[in-house]
Design a protein around this motif. Structure first.
Motif, PDB file in Angstrom:
ATOM      1  N   TYR A 155      30.112 -51.478  -3.702  1.00 52.22           N
ATOM      2  CA  TYR A 155      29.656 -50.084  -3.747  1.00 52.22           C
ATOM      3  C   TYR A 155      30.511 -49.189  -2.857  1.00 52.22           C
ATOM      4  CZ  TYR A 155      25.540 -50.592  -6.690  1.00 52.22           C
ATOM      5  OH  TYR A 155      24.696 -50.794  -7.754  1.00 52.22           O
ATOM      6  N   LYS A 162      19.545 -45.968 -10.484  1.00 54.30           N
ATOM      7  CA  LYS A 162      19.053 -45.384  -9.236  1.00 54.30           C
ATOM      8  C   LYS A 162      19.826 -45.914  -8.029  1.00 54.30           C
ATOM      9  CE  LYS A 162      16.208 -42.530 -10.806  1.00 54.30           C
ATOM     10  NZ  LYS A 162      16.607 -41.121 -10.740  1.00 54.30           N
ATOM     11  N   ILE A 163      20.134 -47.207  -8.031  1.00 51.59           N
ATOM     12  CA  ILE A 163      20.917 -47.779  -6.930  1.00 51.59           C
ATOM     13  C   ILE A 163      22.303 -47.135  -6.900  1.00 51.59           C
ATOM     14  CG2 ILE A 163      22.034 -49.884  -6.075  1.00 51.59           C
ATOM     15  CD1 ILE A 163      19.552 -51.414  -7.192  1.00 51.59           C
ATOM     16  N   ARG A 182      24.009 -45.399  -3.730  1.00 49.67           N
ATOM     17  CA  ARG A 182      25.164 -46.071  -3.112  1.00 49.67           C
ATOM     18  C   ARG A 182      26.501 -45.402  -3.421  1.00 49.67           C
ATOM     19  NH1 ARG A 182      24.181 -50.971  -0.371  1.00 49.67           N
ATOM     20  NH2 ARG A 182      26.266 -50.382   0.278  1.00 49.67           N
TER      21      ARG A 182
END
Length: 126
Positions: free
Chosen positions: A66, A95-96, A100
């Protein structure tokens, strides 16, 4: 033994770069991916382009991956990208990514559950 985890394919149709990702990406796999995407973008010589990223077969990304993705998206924000479409059936991954990869917040991004709808939207953005 390869240090790279995650696999991908990159293709181009007119002004759309199509990325298809699969597996779980680590820092090394993500560096290889972004290096190849950058090389592909450079073939446009400053002309407008769009990107579609299919995450349908992605299992995830390590924290280091990320970090690399955010670094790449910071660079991407300096390019002549019109729009980016993300294809995913797992809402949590989207959403992550939003959390990130904060550099994506400056981009024209939409999320889809299938590739044809994503490409149709990208064509409408140019």
């Amino acid at each position: 033994m390869s240090l790279e985890h995650g696999s991908y394919s990159i293709s181009v149709e007119r002004n759309i770069i199509i990325l298809e990702l699969s597996g779980c990406f680590n820092e090394h796999g993500t560096k290889a991916l972004t290096k190849n995407i950058i090389a592909t973008i450079e073939t446009f010589h400053g002309a407008p382009f769009s990107i579609v990223v299919s995450n349908l077969a992605v299992e995830g990304f390590t924290p280091e991956a990320y970090t690399e993705l955010n670094r790449y998206n910071i660079w991407l924000n300096t390019q002549n990208m019109v729009a980016k479409a993300m294809v995913s059936k797992i809402h949590a991954l989207v959403k992550i990514d939003d959390i990130r990869i904060p550099a994506k917040s400056a981009q024209n991004v939409a999320v889809f559950t299938n590739l044809p709808d994503a490409i149709k939207w990208l064509n409408s953005q140019s």
